[in-house]
Each structure stands twice: as structure tokens, then as C-alpha cells.
Design an enzyme around this catalytic site. Structure first.
Site, PDB file in Angstrom:
ATOM      1  N   ASP A 103       0.836  -1.199   0.000  1.00 60.28           N
ATOM      2  CA  ASP A 103       0.000   0.000   0.000  1.00 60.28           C
ATOM      3  C   ASP A 103       0.876   1.257   0.000  1.00 60.28           C
ATOM      4  O   ASP A 103       2.049   1.202   0.391  1.00 60.28           O
ATOM      5  CB  ASP A 103      -0.891   0.034   1.250  1.00 60.28           C
TER       6      ASP A 103
HETATM    7  N1  URA Z   1      -1.256  -5.929   3.778  1.00 59.38           N
HETATM    8  C1  URA Z   1      -1.741  -4.683   3.809  1.00 59.38           C
HETATM    9  O1  URA Z   1      -2.767  -4.437   4.376  1.00 59.38           O
HETATM   10  N2  URA Z   1      -1.052  -3.737   3.148  1.00 59.38           N
HETATM   11  C2  URA Z   1       0.111  -3.969   2.520  1.00 59.38           C
HETATM   12  O2  URA Z   1       0.713  -3.051   1.970  1.00 59.38           O
HETATM   13  C3  URA Z   1       0.607  -5.272   2.508  1.00 59.38           C
HETATM   14  C4  URA Z   1      -0.091  -6.244   3.133  1.00 59.38           C
END
Ligand code: URA
Length: 237
Positions: A103
Site C-alpha cells: 500500500d
Molecule cells: N497488507 C496490507 O494491508 N497492506 C500492505 O501493503 C501489505 C499487506
């Protein structure tokens, strides 16, 4: 393969730049001066030199990045900076892409490569590649949560997540944990904590399979994989 394509791929400028190099008599193939920058060569066999220096043919690139927050895990984006924007032009030249997505606000281990086969293997649900995350959670994480993660949580959209290993590092108003998952669904870790009524406030990926984030890499720094890491990548292809 065309000579100009090889040289362009190996960082000797555009095809037009390569043409200029050839015109200036700076390029040889098997020690003969090149006249046509579009000549066909066999990269694994023919000896290409620029100014007398051998050009090593490397079709693939494998980079480990400590992804900084604020960057999108993509090759391009209309609004935001991407992890590929961080790379030097020499590395961008290989057209690498991130293997899976972190993310925008997530930090940590991100592999970038132009090796589609490797990316496919690392991301394949069948391969169960383990990914370890460190997270800070608002609220007290309990042994009950550890059990819930171990037996498989149901996410907000009804998806049944595979069992995950949750380890509590410290528990308090803000808890610290490590979690190991084998999937990579959208917002997976955040949604797993939502399923037990808690919120992830900081997330960082530490491992992916046998690849471990190099502690020497600051946020936004990256390096090529070392021979041991490359061996692991070859082994799972
Ligand atoms: N899980 C999440 O919620 N975000 C990420 O970036 C990676 C795994």
C-alpha cells in the site's frame, strides 16, 4: 537480437545514440568494427565491446528496495510518485515492475524485476510464499487474536483468509506484532486486523520467501540482489 537493442538495453543510450557510437567507430563485435548498428548478434555468444570494454549481456534485473511511504507500487500513476520513479535511469532502462503491491503508506521489502516468470512464481497462490510483516496496532492484541489468525479469519468481503502466524512483540495501548501470511490480497494485513476489531497504524514488510529486507537500506534505497538471493530466485522459477 539487434546490436542497437542490446546496447540500448545495457545502458548505452537510445538506439539513435548507439548509431552515433557505431559511426564514431567505437563499437566492435568479435573484435571487428561494426558498420551497421542494426546488425544481428547472438548476445550469449558474440563479444560486443564499446571503446574496447566488453559489454556484459544481462537480460534481467532484480532489485531489492526499502519502499518509503507515499509511493505507489506500480510502474506509473497519474497522481502519485511510483516506486519505479525512485530508480536511476540505468535501472529504469530494464523496465522493472514491482512484484506485488505494498500500500501507499506501507514500508519495507519490495522486489522489482523485469523477470515475469519469477514474479509469477512469487505471487502464485499455489506456491504459498511466506511474507512477514511488522506492524503497530492501535489497541491490545491478545492471545485470542493469535488463535483467530491461526484458524483463518473471514475478511469484510466474506473471503476466508488462510491461517496466518501472529506473534505479539508487545501488547498495550499500541501493540507491536509480526505476522506471517502466504497470500497477498488487497489490504490483507489491515483487513485481517479489522476482522478482529483492530487497526493497523504502521506496516512494514520484512521478508518475502527467503528474501529479507537488508537493514542497511534506508527508506527509498535499493540495491541489486546478491548471488545468494539470486540463487533463491532461480530455485523457485
Ligand atoms: N497488507 C496490507 O494491508 N497492506 C500492505 O501493503 C501489505 C499487506
Amino acid at each position: 537480437m539487434r546490436l542497437d537493442k542490446l546496447l540500448a538495453n545495457m545502458g548505452h543510450g537510445s538506439r539513435k545514440d548507439v548509431k552515433t557510437l557505431v559511426k564514431k567507430k567505437r563499437v566492435t563485435v568479435n573484435d571487428s568494427l561494426v558498420k551497421d548498428s542494426g546488425m544481428k548478434i547472438v548476445p550469449e555468444k558474440d563479444m560486443v565491446k564499446v571503446d574496447g570494454t566488453l559489454v556484459e549481456y544481462k537480460p534481467f534485473i532484480y532489485l531489492m528496495m526499502n519502499k518509503p511511504p507515499g509511493y505507489i507500487s506500480a510502474t506509473e500513476d497519474r497522481h502519485d510518485k511510483t516506486v519505479v520513479d525512485i530508480l536511476s535511469p540505468d535501472h529504469q532502462h530494464y523496465k522493472p515492475f514491482p512484484v506485488g503491491r505494498l500500500d501507499k503508506d506501507t514500508e519495507g521489502l519490495l522486489l522489482l524485476t523485469n523477470d515475469g516468470r519469477l514474479a509469477h512464481q512469487l505471487l502464485s497462490p499455489k506456491k504459498d510464499v511466506e511474507k512477514t510483516y511488522y506492524a503497530r496496532i492501535s489497541g491490545i492484541v491478545t492471545d485470542k487474536d493469535v488463535e483467530a489468525f491461526a484458524s483463518g479469519l473471514t475478511l469484510d468481503d466474506g473471503y476466508e483468509a488462510k491461517p496466518a502466524k501472529l506473534r505479539i512483540i508487545s501488547s498495550g495501548e499500541q501493540s507491536e506484532i509480526e505476522v506471517v501470511i502466504t497470500e497477498g490480497k488487497f489490504h490483507q494485513v489491515k483487513r485481517m486486523f479489522e476482522a478482529v476489531g483492530k487497526k493497523v497504524v504502521y506496516l512494514k514488510r520484512l521478508n518475502m520467501g527467503e528474501l529479507t529486507l537488508d537493514e542497511l537500506l534506508g527508506l527509498g534505497e535499493y540495491r541489486e540482489l546478491n548471488p545468494e538471493e539470486l540463487n533463491y530466485c532461480q530455485s523457485i522459477k
